[in-house]
Design a protein around this motif. Sequence first.
Motif, mmCIF file in Angstrom:
data_model
loop_
_atom_site.group_PDB
_atom_site.id
_atom_site.type_symbol
_atom_site.label_atom_id
_atom_site.label_comp_id
_atom_site.label_asym_id
_atom_site.label_seq_id
_atom_site.Cartn_x
_atom_site.Cartn_y
_atom_site.Cartn_z
ATOM 1 N N GLN A 85 -1.817 -7.190 1.791
ATOM 2 C CA GLN A 85 -1.848 -5.964 2.585
ATOM 3 C C GLN A 85 -0.469 -5.356 2.809
ATOM 4 O OE1 GLN A 85 -3.851 -6.266 6.396
ATOM 5 N NE2 GLN A 85 -4.588 -4.174 6.249
ATOM 6 N N GLY A 126 -0.455 -3.374 -0.417
ATOM 7 C CA GLY A 126 -1.726 -2.729 -0.182
ATOM 8 C C GLY A 126 -2.377 -1.933 -1.290
ATOM 9 N N CYS A 144 -7.864 -7.601 7.916
ATOM 10 C CA CYS A 144 -8.852 -6.781 7.206
ATOM 11 C C CYS A 144 -9.893 -7.614 6.478
ATOM 12 C CB CYS A 144 -8.141 -5.858 6.216
ATOM 13 S SG CYS A 144 -7.283 -6.731 4.874
ATOM 14 N N GLY A 190 -6.553 -7.190 0.998
ATOM 15 C CA GLY A 190 -5.547 -6.346 1.629
ATOM 16 C C GLY A 190 -5.355 -4.981 1.012
#
Length: 382
Positions: free
Chosen positions: A207, A210, A306, A335
């Motif tokens: 992430q 990302g 997430c 991510g």
Amino acid sequence: MSGSTMGTDHTGDGTRAVRAGLPEPVKHEPTLPGPVFAAHFHLPGEVTGPYSYGRDDNPTWTNLERAIGELEAPGQDDTETLVFASGMAAISAVLFSQLRAGDAVVLPSDGYQVLPLVRAQLEAYGVEVRTAPTGGDAQLEVLDGARLLWIESPSNPGLDVCDIRRLVEAAHARGALVAVDNTLATPLGQRPLELGADFSVASGTKQLTGHGDVLLGYVAGRDGEAMAAVRRWRKIVGAISGPMEAWLAHRSIATLQLRVDRQNATALAVAEALRQRPEVSGLRYPGLPDDPSHKVASQQMRRYGCVVAFTLPTRARAERFLEALHLVEDATSFGGVRSTAERRRRWGGDAVSEGFIRMSVGAEDPEDLVADVLRALDESAD
């Protein structure tokens, strides 16, 4: 952080992410300088200055390392950050630079599925490896005499959480160093160095950057001697990030807060929708108030991540569910801005059931994603 345009009055995560690691402005120069592709630098006479050879340092790394350091430890000028070619390169650098034959290390038994390979290599080098689950702070029970404690919280893929402060205090009282894998949380979700850890380690592939197009890892720490050993390991092994990857990572960090907030909010919405489905069991998301890890997570995490984990009744049901999804790609990693999910047991390295799903929630509209997940559950029913 010398050379940064960050000021002490900028405290918001969004402001910090947008401006982290930028050099002082120079007229007619770009705000974020492009990648420096150089194997060597002009170096007449004695070796002085920051840049001499491309395996040791690079101006593009410097900007990125400064940016990550500002996110991991805002306002702490004593933090050093080193970037690596991948998350596993960063993990290996800490483990193999800090441990030697006769030492003991404590690893999570429910951590990233490559850790068993790491365990085998450590044992081949004469290091004693002990393991215990993340949940319930079980690693405390095998700490005595250890040189290093490795924490993964939240754990991947089970999403268990441990009390990092408690484990750090216990480890330090026994003379052990502590490293925390912060990949799933990101620096905007959790700051291990502020919780007392000696190292914060992460895969920037996930992430932090990302977009699913960069392999990267990093190690951040405050202990000068320990970080010097990590830097020496990077030099010896040569597990360095390419300048283009480093530049792409720095560029991507500018949107980190926007992405994290959107993905975290949608992950909670997906988890709440899954909680209503009778075919779903073992649902885990630290942001759910009734999740077993929520109380501890809420004391040390600023955002819950997430990733949502859950189990469908059979392997066949899980595979039909994944095939029925329209907005979620069947892929590993997590991510990214595009949602992904996979039946994690297919890799063979995780102690999960055949129907276990790890889902990474992306930046799609929450309503669209929830509708897609619920529709796929309906269509995949027997």
